[in-house]
Design an enzyme around this catalytic site. Structure first.
Site, PDB file in Angstrom:
ATOM      1  N   HIS A  23       0.869  -1.180   0.000  1.00  0.00           N
ATOM      2  CA  HIS A  23       0.000   0.000   0.000  1.00  0.00           C
ATOM      3  C   HIS A  23       0.903   1.227   0.000  1.00  0.00           C
ATOM      4  O   HIS A  23       1.987   1.203   0.586  1.00  0.00           O
ATOM      5  CB  HIS A  23      -0.915  -0.004   1.231  1.00  0.00           C
ATOM      6  CG  HIS A  23      -1.886   1.130   1.252  1.00  0.00           C
ATOM      7  ND1 HIS A  23      -2.810   1.329   0.251  1.00  0.00           N
ATOM      8  CD2 HIS A  23      -2.072   2.129   2.143  1.00  0.00           C
ATOM      9  CE1 HIS A  23      -3.530   2.403   0.534  1.00  0.00           C
ATOM     10  NE2 HIS A  23      -3.103   2.912   1.673  1.00  0.00           N
ATOM     11  N   HIS A  35      -3.785   9.122   1.588  1.00  0.00           N
ATOM     12  CA  HIS A  35      -3.761   7.888   0.799  1.00  0.00           C
ATOM     13  C   HIS A  35      -5.153   7.585   0.267  1.00  0.00           C
ATOM     14  O   HIS A  35      -6.128   8.218   0.656  1.00  0.00           O
ATOM     15  CB  HIS A  35      -3.245   6.716   1.653  1.00  0.00           C
ATOM     16  CG  HIS A  35      -4.197   6.309   2.741  1.00  0.00           C
ATOM     17  ND1 HIS A  35      -4.881   5.116   2.720  1.00  0.00           N
ATOM     18  CD2 HIS A  35      -4.603   6.949   3.873  1.00  0.00           C
ATOM     19  CE1 HIS A  35      -5.646   5.025   3.793  1.00  0.00           C
ATOM     20  NE2 HIS A  35      -5.486   6.132   4.504  1.00  0.00           N
ATOM     21  N   CYS A 115      -3.448   3.008  -5.431  1.00  0.00           N
ATOM     22  CA  CYS A 115      -2.809   3.898  -4.452  1.00  0.00           C
ATOM     23  C   CYS A 115      -1.393   4.311  -4.869  1.00  0.00           C
ATOM     24  O   CYS A 115      -0.966   5.431  -4.593  1.00  0.00           O
ATOM     25  CB  CYS A 115      -2.795   3.248  -3.076  1.00  0.00           C
ATOM     26  SG  CYS A 115      -1.963   1.643  -3.020  1.00  0.00           S
TER      27      CYS A 115
END
Length: 194
Positions: A23, A35, A115
């Protein structure tokens, strides 16, 4: 839990190591990151469920949260890996853009708007994901090798079915053995390295 000693600075990219993927977040200071997260809140849901929600709905929400909360028990590190290839924007511009996006719903696709694409776009103005590129190459290579393997299997079966007599049979067996060894070595090199 930080992986390295490098303290993040505003505008740094943070790579968080999840069990099956990484991530990415952008550090904005005072322990916070911006994010992409799932569009809704799933009480008690784990990280995998949240990512699955974004993938299934093709939507994500830009969130500002504490790095310690986003990372949880996963390790993370500062990773501005494209600084040598792409000139990063000034940190004040990166932070301004990130803060303006907080709360907005964004399109989300694992292959083109995830992301990692999001944070690279903020820092470098270049939407890129090494995870996606690497996975696409590996899947493409594996598919190609399976196709070649199936074609060679059919050729080998055809040669064996003909049951050529004498010298011709010896040649076909030799060809089959040579192809078998070369394919095995190639597959080992691709999947296990040189």
């Amino acid at each position: 839990m930080a992986l390295s000693q490098a303290e993040p600075k505003p505008g740094d990219l943070i790579e968080i190591f999840r069990p099956f993927y990484n991530h990415w977040a952008l550090y904005v200071g005072d322990g916070y990151v911006v994010h992409l997260g799932p569009p809704g809140e799933i009480a008690g849901a784990g990280v995998a469920a949240a990512s699955l929600e974004s993938a299934l709905t093709n939507k994500a929400r830009v969130k500002k949260e504490l790095l310690s909360v986003v990372a949880g028990t996963d390790t993370y590190r500062v990773n501005n890996k494209h600084d040598e290839k792409h000139f990063p924007l000034h940190p004040s511009k990166i932070l301004r853009q990130a803060e303006e996006l907080v709360g907005q719903e964004m399109p989300y696709k694992l292959t083109s708007e995830n992301c990692e694409h999001f944070v690279n776009e903020l820092r470098y103005r270049v939407s890129h994901s090494n995870q996606v590129t690497q996975e696409v190459v590996e899947v493409g290579m594996a598919t190609c090798l399976v196709g070649v393997g199936l074609a060679l299997t059919e050729i080998i079966r055809s040669l064996r079915d003909r049951r050529l007599a004498g010298r011709a049979a010896w040649h076909s067996n030799t060809i089959v053995e040579i192809l078998d060894v070369r394919i095995r070595h190639h597959l080992e090199a691709v999947f296990f390295g040189p």
